[in-house]
Design a protein around this motif. Structure first.
Motif, PDB file in Angstrom:
ATOM      1  N   GLN A 124      42.281  50.379  20.810  1.00 30.53           N
ATOM      2  CA  GLN A 124      42.648  49.232  21.649  1.00 30.53           C
ATOM      3  C   GLN A 124      41.462  48.294  21.847  1.00 30.53           C
ATOM      4  O   GLN A 124      41.604  47.066  21.813  1.00 30.53           O
ATOM      5  CB  GLN A 124      43.170  49.727  22.996  1.00 30.53           C
ATOM      6  N   ARG A 125      40.280  48.866  22.056  1.00 29.94           N
ATOM      7  CA  ARG A 125      39.081  48.044  22.246  1.00 29.94           C
ATOM      8  C   ARG A 125      38.729  47.278  20.967  1.00 29.94           C
ATOM      9  O   ARG A 125      38.291  46.129  21.016  1.00 29.94           O
ATOM     10  CB  ARG A 125      37.915  48.928  22.694  1.00 29.94           C
ATOM     11  N   ALA A 126      38.940  47.928  19.842  1.00 29.64           N
ATOM     12  CA  ALA A 126      38.671  47.258  18.571  1.00 29.64           C
ATOM     13  C   ALA A 126      39.638  46.091  18.368  1.00 29.64           C
ATOM     14  O   ALA A 126      39.259  45.029  17.870  1.00 29.64           O
ATOM     15  CB  ALA A 126      38.788  48.247  17.422  1.00 29.64           C
ATOM     16  N   GLU A 127      40.889  46.285  18.768  1.00 31.77           N
ATOM     17  CA  GLU A 127      41.874  45.212  18.635  1.00 31.77           C
ATOM     18  C   GLU A 127      41.508  44.027  19.525  1.00 31.77           C
ATOM     19  O   GLU A 127      41.689  42.863  19.145  1.00 31.77           O
ATOM     20  CB  GLU A 127      43.260  45.737  18.990  1.00 31.77           C
ATOM     21  N   LEU A 128      40.971  44.321  20.716  1.00 33.89           N
ATOM     22  CA  LEU A 128      40.501  43.240  21.586  1.00 33.89           C
ATOM     23  C   LEU A 128      39.350  42.483  20.926  1.00 33.89           C
ATOM     24  O   LEU A 128      39.276  41.256  20.981  1.00 33.89           O
ATOM     25  CB  LEU A 128      40.042  43.816  22.928  1.00 33.89           C
ATOM     26  N   ALA A 129      38.450  43.227  20.293  1.00 35.25           N
ATOM     27  CA  ALA A 129      37.299  42.612  19.639  1.00 35.25           C
ATOM     28  C   ALA A 129      37.724  41.698  18.498  1.00 35.25           C
ATOM     29  O   ALA A 129      37.062  40.690  18.219  1.00 35.25           O
ATOM     30  CB  ALA A 129      36.356  43.690  19.123  1.00 35.25           C
ATOM     31  N   LEU A 130      38.804  42.049  17.831  1.00 32.14           N
ATOM     32  CA  LEU A 130      39.260  41.284  16.673  1.00 32.14           C
ATOM     33  C   LEU A 130      40.278  40.206  17.031  1.00 32.14           C
ATOM     34  O   LEU A 130      40.819  39.547  16.145  1.00 32.14           O
ATOM     35  CB  LEU A 130      39.861  42.233  15.630  1.00 32.14           C
ATOM     36  N   ASN A 131      40.505  40.008  18.324  1.00 31.55           N
ATOM     37  CA  ASN A 131      41.455  38.985  18.758  1.00 31.55           C
ATOM     38  C   ASN A 131      40.985  37.602  18.306  1.00 31.55           C
ATOM     39  O   ASN A 131      39.838  37.218  18.553  1.00 31.55           O
ATOM     40  CB  ASN A 131      41.577  39.023  20.286  1.00 31.55           C
TER      41      ASN A 131
END
Length: 225
Positions: A151-158
């Motif tokens: 989930q944190r990685a997905e936030l980073a790649l937003n």
């Protein structure tokens, strides 16, 4: 960064290239660096002597060639140059995306991303700026253990976070080309011609040496041409 072959240039920038008011100036340059870091570049231009540079992003055209353009709206001397730097945030994001796609652990990458976002927040104006607050919030979300690593990685790649961070790049180690001169002339310069005559040939009588005064009589006729 290495910046080469900036165009348009006359004798490597020794003399100004010429354009007409309203023309679009297409600028290109070869830009490259060592390794696989992501590159960002800007075209900077201004009337010569002006304090402020106008800027436009250069776009990668392939094979290390970059290009951008601007429109000249005033007569006189202008100048332009190219600036390029390693985009550490985009390089980090590019590497993170590859690891996420490979289902690899990204704990260290997320810690690095937090520091990059904190630095961007400082450039945005510290804690008092709305963008700075958003960047700081995003930085802490990357290490928020209440969320999964995925989930944190997905936030980073937003994409929204990418656009926000790109507003505040680290240009402290940017490379600049030389400033290239540009002379902008009036529309008539595109097609006008010079007519030359010698005052001594315009005397009042055959064989008599002409003067500026006698030569002036022919000016209306030349103007009609």
């Amino acid at each position: 960064m290495v910046i080469e072959n900036v165009e348009p240039a006359l004798d490597g920038g020794e003399f100004p290239v010429k354009r007409i008011v309203g023309d679009t100036v297409d600028v290109s340059a070869a830009i490259f660096g060592d390794g696989h870091d992501q590159i960002r570049a800007l075209l900077r231009h201004r009337p010569t002597g002006a304090k402020k540079w106008d800027e436009a992003p250069l776009e990668a055209k392939g094979n290390d060639l970059w290009g951008a353009s601007f429109t000249v709206v005033a007569e006189g001397f202008h100048e332009f140059k190219v600036e390029a730097w390693v985009d550490h945030f985009e390089s980090w994001r590019h590497g993170l995306k590859k690891k996420v796609e490979a289902n690899a652990e990204v704990h260290v990458e997320l810690l690095a991303g937090r520091e990059l976002l904190r630095a961007a927040a400082e450039r945005a104006g510290g804690k008092g700026d709305a963008d700075a607050k958003a960047l700081l919030g995003a930085a802490e979300s990357l290490v928020d253990v209440t969320r999964s690593e995925r989930q944190r990685a997905e936030l980073a790649l937003n994409p929204g976070l990418e656009m926000l961070a790109r507003r505040y790049p680290d240009r402290s180690l940017a490379t600049e080309s030389a400033a290239y001169p540009l002379l902008v002339e009036r529309e008539l310069a595109r097609s006008s011609a010079w007519y030359e005559f010698f005052p001594r040939s315009w005397g009042d009588n055959p064989g008599e040496h002409g003067t500026f005064k006698t030569a002036a009589r022919i000016l209306p006729e030349i103007a009609r041409m």
